[in-house]
Design a protein around this motif. Structure first.
Motif, PDB file in Angstrom:
ATOM      1  N   GLY A  37      29.651  40.728  44.215  1.00  0.00           N
ATOM      2  CA  GLY A  37      30.440  39.824  44.637  1.00  0.00           C
ATOM      3  C   GLY A  37      30.838  38.618  43.954  1.00  0.00           C
ATOM      4  N   VAL A  38      31.062  37.727  44.375  1.00  0.00           N
ATOM      5  CA  VAL A  38      31.848  36.706  43.779  1.00  0.00           C
ATOM      6  C   VAL A  38      30.907  35.299  43.747  1.00  0.00           C
ATOM      7  CG1 VAL A  38      34.203  37.368  44.203  1.00  0.00           C
ATOM      8  CG2 VAL A  38      32.833  35.687  46.034  1.00  0.00           C
ATOM      9  N   CYS A  39      29.682  35.098  44.431  1.00  0.00           N
ATOM     10  CA  CYS A  39      29.131  33.959  44.554  1.00  0.00           C
ATOM     11  C   CYS A  39      27.601  34.278  44.481  1.00  0.00           C
ATOM     12  CB  CYS A  39      29.199  33.194  45.686  1.00  0.00           C
ATOM     13  SG  CYS A  39      28.781  31.600  46.111  1.00  0.00           S
ATOM     14  N   ALA A  40      26.912  33.228  43.642  1.00  0.00           N
ATOM     15  CA  ALA A  40      25.279  33.750  43.237  1.00  0.00           C
ATOM     16  C   ALA A  40      24.553  33.272  44.473  1.00  0.00           C
ATOM     17  CB  ALA A  40      25.043  33.054  41.922  1.00  0.00           C
ATOM     18  N   SER A  41      24.718  32.177  45.249  1.00  0.00           N
ATOM     19  CA  SER A  41      23.888  31.697  46.377  1.00  0.00           C
ATOM     20  C   SER A  41      24.687  30.954  47.339  1.00  0.00           C
ATOM     21  CB  SER A  41      22.977  30.767  45.713  1.00  0.00           C
ATOM     22  OG  SER A  41      23.674  29.449  45.464  1.00  0.00           O
ATOM     23  N   GLN A  42      24.237  30.863  48.451  1.00  0.00           N
ATOM     24  CA  GLN A  42      24.536  30.131  49.648  1.00  0.00           C
ATOM     25  C   GLN A  42      24.968  28.672  49.170  1.00  0.00           C
ATOM     26  OE1 GLN A  42      21.551  32.024  49.668  1.00  0.00           O
ATOM     27  NE2 GLN A  42      21.134  32.510  51.639  1.00  0.00           N
ATOM     28  N   GLY A  43      24.352  28.100  48.343  1.00  0.00           N
ATOM     29  CA  GLY A  43      24.549  26.898  48.035  1.00  0.00           C
ATOM     30  C   GLY A  43      25.853  26.658  47.392  1.00  0.00           C
ATOM     31  N   GLU A  44      26.322  27.791  46.968  1.00  0.00           N
ATOM     32  CA  GLU A  44      27.781  27.651  46.135  1.00  0.00           C
ATOM     33  C   GLU A  44      29.011  27.931  46.761  1.00  0.00           C
ATOM     34  OE1 GLU A  44      27.269  29.649  42.651  1.00  0.00           O
ATOM     35  OE2 GLU A  44      25.446  29.002  42.084  1.00  0.00           O
ATOM     36  N   TRP A  45      28.734  28.191  48.151  1.00  0.00           N
ATOM     37  CA  TRP A  45      29.801  28.657  49.077  1.00  0.00           C
ATOM     38  C   TRP A  45      31.233  27.657  49.025  1.00  0.00           C
ATOM     39  CZ3 TRP A  45      27.345  30.253  54.077  1.00  0.00           C
ATOM     40  CH2 TRP A  45      26.627  31.712  53.967  1.00  0.00           C
ATOM     41  N   SER A  78      31.882  26.947  44.585  1.00  0.00           N
ATOM     42  CA  SER A  78      32.351  27.951  43.678  1.00  0.00           C
ATOM     43  C   SER A  78      33.557  28.307  43.447  1.00  0.00           C
ATOM     44  CB  SER A  78      31.352  29.138  43.859  1.00  0.00           C
ATOM     45  OG  SER A  78      31.997  30.183  43.102  1.00  0.00           O
ATOM     46  N   PRO A  79      34.252  28.046  42.409  1.00  0.00           N
ATOM     47  CA  PRO A  79      35.735  28.772  42.121  1.00  0.00           C
ATOM     48  C   PRO A  79      36.031  29.941  42.468  1.00  0.00           C
ATOM     49  CG  PRO A  79      35.116  27.269  40.204  1.00  0.00           C
ATOM     50  CD  PRO A  79      33.822  27.698  41.114  1.00  0.00           C
ATOM     51  N   GLU A  80      35.104  30.995  42.325  1.00  0.00           N
ATOM     52  CA  GLU A  80      35.307  32.494  42.568  1.00  0.00           C
ATOM     53  C   GLU A  80      35.040  32.757  44.059  1.00  0.00           C
ATOM     54  OE1 GLU A  80      33.078  31.316  40.171  1.00  0.00           O
ATOM     55  OE2 GLU A  80      33.910  32.170  38.328  1.00  0.00           O
ATOM     56  N   MET A  81      34.375  31.792  44.776  1.00  0.00           N
ATOM     57  CA  MET A  81      34.129  31.992  46.314  1.00  0.00           C
ATOM     58  C   MET A  81      35.605  31.402  46.901  1.00  0.00           C
ATOM     59  SD  MET A  81      32.056  32.810  48.700  1.00  0.00           S
ATOM     60  CE  MET A  81      31.522  32.547  50.388  1.00  0.00           C
ATOM     61  N   ALA A 101      38.343  31.267  45.764  1.00  0.00           N
ATOM     62  CA  ALA A 101      39.421  32.458  45.563  1.00  0.00           C
ATOM     63  C   ALA A 101      39.484  33.390  46.842  1.00  0.00           C
ATOM     64  CB  ALA A 101      39.439  32.752  44.369  1.00  0.00           C
ATOM     65  N   ALA A 102      38.235  33.963  46.833  1.00  0.00           N
ATOM     66  CA  ALA A 102      37.846  34.964  47.833  1.00  0.00           C
ATOM     67  C   ALA A 102      38.237  34.500  49.290  1.00  0.00           C
ATOM     68  CB  ALA A 102      36.467  35.426  47.740  1.00  0.00           C
ATOM     69  N   ILE A 103      37.875  33.052  49.474  1.00  0.00           N
ATOM     70  CA  ILE A 103      38.053  32.550  50.936  1.00  0.00           C
ATOM     71  C   ILE A 103      39.851  32.547  51.002  1.00  0.00           C
ATOM     72  CG2 ILE A 103      38.039  30.480  52.140  1.00  0.00           C
ATOM     73  CD1 ILE A 103      35.347  30.032  50.825  1.00  0.00           C
ATOM     74  N   LYS A 104      40.458  32.086  50.093  1.00  0.00           N
ATOM     75  CA  LYS A 104      41.897  32.035  50.183  1.00  0.00           C
ATOM     76  C   LYS A 104      42.464  33.494  50.362  1.00  0.00           C
ATOM     77  CE  LYS A 104      42.081  27.856  47.568  1.00  0.00           C
ATOM     78  NZ  LYS A 104      42.593  27.060  46.229  1.00  0.00           N
ATOM     79  N   ASN A 105      41.812  34.471  49.537  1.00  0.00           N
ATOM     80  CA  ASN A 105      42.488  35.728  49.700  1.00  0.00           C
ATOM     81  C   ASN A 105      42.481  36.418  51.125  1.00  0.00           C
ATOM     82  OD1 ASN A 105      43.747  38.138  48.256  1.00  0.00           O
ATOM     83  ND2 ASN A 105      41.673  38.954  48.803  1.00  0.00           N
ATOM     84  N   ARG A 106      41.126  36.001  51.822  1.00  0.00           N
ATOM     85  CA  ARG A 106      40.845  36.472  53.048  1.00  0.00           C
ATOM     86  C   ARG A 106      41.575  35.933  54.058  1.00  0.00           C
ATOM     87  NH1 ARG A 106      35.126  37.467  56.438  1.00  0.00           N
ATOM     88  NH2 ARG A 106      35.030  38.972  54.446  1.00  0.00           N
ATOM     89  N   LEU A 107      41.971  34.429  53.839  1.00  0.00           N
ATOM     90  CA  LEU A 107      42.924  33.612  54.874  1.00  0.00           C
ATOM     91  C   LEU A 107      44.216  34.132  54.585  1.00  0.00           C
ATOM     92  CD1 LEU A 107      41.238  30.081  54.444  1.00  0.00           C
ATOM     93  CD2 LEU A 107      41.478  31.484  56.458  1.00  0.00           C
ATOM     94  N   ALA A 108      44.694  34.524  53.365  1.00  0.00           N
ATOM     95  CA  ALA A 108      46.021  34.904  53.011  1.00  0.00           C
ATOM     96  C   ALA A 108      46.105  36.398  53.587  1.00  0.00           C
ATOM     97  CB  ALA A 108      46.159  35.086  51.468  1.00  0.00           C
ATOM     98  N   PHE A 109      45.176  37.225  53.901  1.00  0.00           N
ATOM     99  CA  PHE A 109      45.517  38.330  54.470  1.00  0.00           C
ATOM    100  C   PHE A 109      45.640  38.326  55.834  1.00  0.00           C
ATOM    101  CE2 PHE A 109      43.913  42.397  56.497  1.00  0.00           C
ATOM    102  CZ  PHE A 109      44.336  43.356  55.766  1.00  0.00           C
ATOM    103  N   ALA A 110      44.759  37.621  56.511  1.00  0.00           N
ATOM    104  CA  ALA A 110      44.731  37.348  57.741  1.00  0.00           C
ATOM    105  C   ALA A 110      46.007  36.602  58.201  1.00  0.00           C
ATOM    106  CB  ALA A 110      43.779  36.468  58.181  1.00  0.00           C
ATOM    107  N   SER A 111      46.390  35.536  57.539  1.00  0.00           N
ATOM    108  CA  SER A 111      47.653  35.016  57.917  1.00  0.00           C
ATOM    109  C   SER A 111      48.989  35.894  57.732  1.00  0.00           C
ATOM    110  CB  SER A 111      47.783  33.650  57.090  1.00  0.00           C
ATOM    111  OG  SER A 111      48.996  33.076  57.110  1.00  0.00           O
TER     112      SER A 111
END
Length: 415
Positions: free
Chosen positions: A80-88, A91-94, A96-106
């Protein structure tokens, strides 16, 4: 779903992914949206549209994503994109993944009339940003602004946005208050009322409601003109830690009292209960309580109700009553509940010796007002009367309050 609608439910809160097991990931691996899950959401939106219920949608179940992080597809150990919960949150990669999910859903469901709004992050927490509460605001700055721009580009408008918070964190980390209640990119404020020792493990059905009234008073005041409501509450400590499902009769009273405290405090609606029951659904009694509250709502002109919390300024000549209320210069809602008539089991029982109560409601313009007293259990008007306001104080004869009742106040001759 029809049953919910017919009991007055207009909005439900759902997470795009419930990851307490291994077969409900929306993405697996990151960026590949699982066809069966996508079909589930297609079907659910079709059903919501057909029935006429809206959904407050949040992209991640952050509780189970945290406790089962070792399994989650976003974990870098799983590709995946993130090493630990503390970087949610950072993390720039996290991000990007959040935005990608929101884009898909939207892009797929954002144009549906069934979408009420986005809870863009469930229970935002300092631990999601390395223990630093200051990471919340930059996360909202980035993700909320990006989602709004994306939706406007795609369809010319943006859906409502909020961010939810586990209420006790606002006390532990007061700096979160600004981000949750007043962030300029959020459209309404949203809390989860899980106060320790009152709401999360109730010993009676009244004390938790008074806690809700106190917490919602603060929330309404912090939010100012912005709408605010609780989107998750319930006996989580009793259920999750003590492994105890509350007796239905007790839980029904606990639920009903909380929803009236929430509404009368100035919150939008009655709040949203996380069942914390086996099975994981609200009881018939809770649905009946929602229906009773829904029948009360037409008594108020919500399009003109600029309510503020009045609870600390309300007065009553019956010392056994606690009052919660909100109002403006022309309307008011009051909820009165007995605090001196609890059974050994903690449920509220009728106090037959109750004398007629008089309520003093401040802040109304001088004039004549219609006063409606309302039975919150039966969902029916008890009485209609008129009262005059002089010097900014309205005195209302509410009659004897044997358990609890609601009061609606509006101009006798509205313009």
């Amino acid at each position: 779903m029809i049953w919910l609608r017919d009991h007055g439910v207009t909005c439900v809160r759902v997470m795009l992914e419930y990851c307490q097991g291994e077969h409900r990931y929306l993405e697996h691996p990151v960026g590949r949206f699982v066809p069966n899950m996508v079909q589930f959401w297609d079907d659910l939106f079709e059903l919501l549209e057909k029935i006429g219920i809206r959904v407050l949608l949040t992209p991640y179940d952050t509780f189970f994503m945290w406790v089962r992080w070792r399994h989650h597809p976003y974990n870098r150990a799983n590709g995946g994109v993130c090493a630990s919960q503390g970087e949610w949150l950072t993390s720039p990669e996290m991000r990007a993944a959040i935005k990608n999910r929101l884009a898909f859903a939207s892009d797929r469901w954002g144009g549906s009339p069934a979408l009420f709004g986005w809870d863009i992050w469930n229970e935002i927490h300092p631990a999601h940003g390395g223990g630093d509460p200051a990471t919340a605001a930059p996360f909202i700055d980035d993700v909320a602004s990006w989602l709004r721009a994306h939706e406007i580009k795609q369809r010319g408008y943006a859906n409502l946005q909020t961010v939810s918070v586990f209420g006790p964190e606002l006390i532990k980390h007061p700096s979160l208050v600004e981000a949750i209640f007043r962030h300029p990119l959020l459209d309404f404020a949203n809390t989860h009322l899980y106060e320790q020792g009152t709401i999360d493990a109730p010993a009676d059905t009244v004390t938790p409601a008074l806690a809700v009234a106190r917490l919602m008073r603060t929330a309404v005041e912090e939010a100012g003109d912005r709408p605010v409501f609780d989107s998750e509450h319930g006996p989580i400590h009793s259920f999750k830690d003590k492994k105890r499902t509350l007796p239905a009769a007790f839980d029904d009273g606990y639920f009903r009292h909380i929803q009236w405290a929430h509404l009368a405090s100035g919150g939008a609606g009655g709040g949203m209960r996380w069942p914390n029951r086996h099975p994981h659904v609200l009881t018939d009694g809770m649905r009946q309580a929602q229906q009773a509250l829904a029948r009360f709502l037409p008594l108020v002109d919500w399009t003109r109700f600029g309510r503020r919390n009045l609870s600390q300024d309300l007065r009553c000549d019956d010392p056994g009553l606690a009052l919660t209320g909100c109002g403006d210069k022309h309307q008011a809602i009051i909820w009165a509940v007995r605090t001196d008539s609890l059974s050994p089991e903690g449920t509220l029982v009728p106090y037959q010796a109750a004398a007629p109560a008089t309520l003093d409601i401040p802040g109304l313009a001088d004039g004549s007002y219609a006063v409606i007293t309302y039975d919150t259990r039966k969902g029916a008007v008890i009485a209609r009367s008129e009262a005059g306001c002089s010097g900014g104080m309205l005195r209302v004869a509410a009659g004897p309050v044997h358990t609890d009742l609601a009061v609606a106040v509006m101009p006798a001759n509205p313009a």
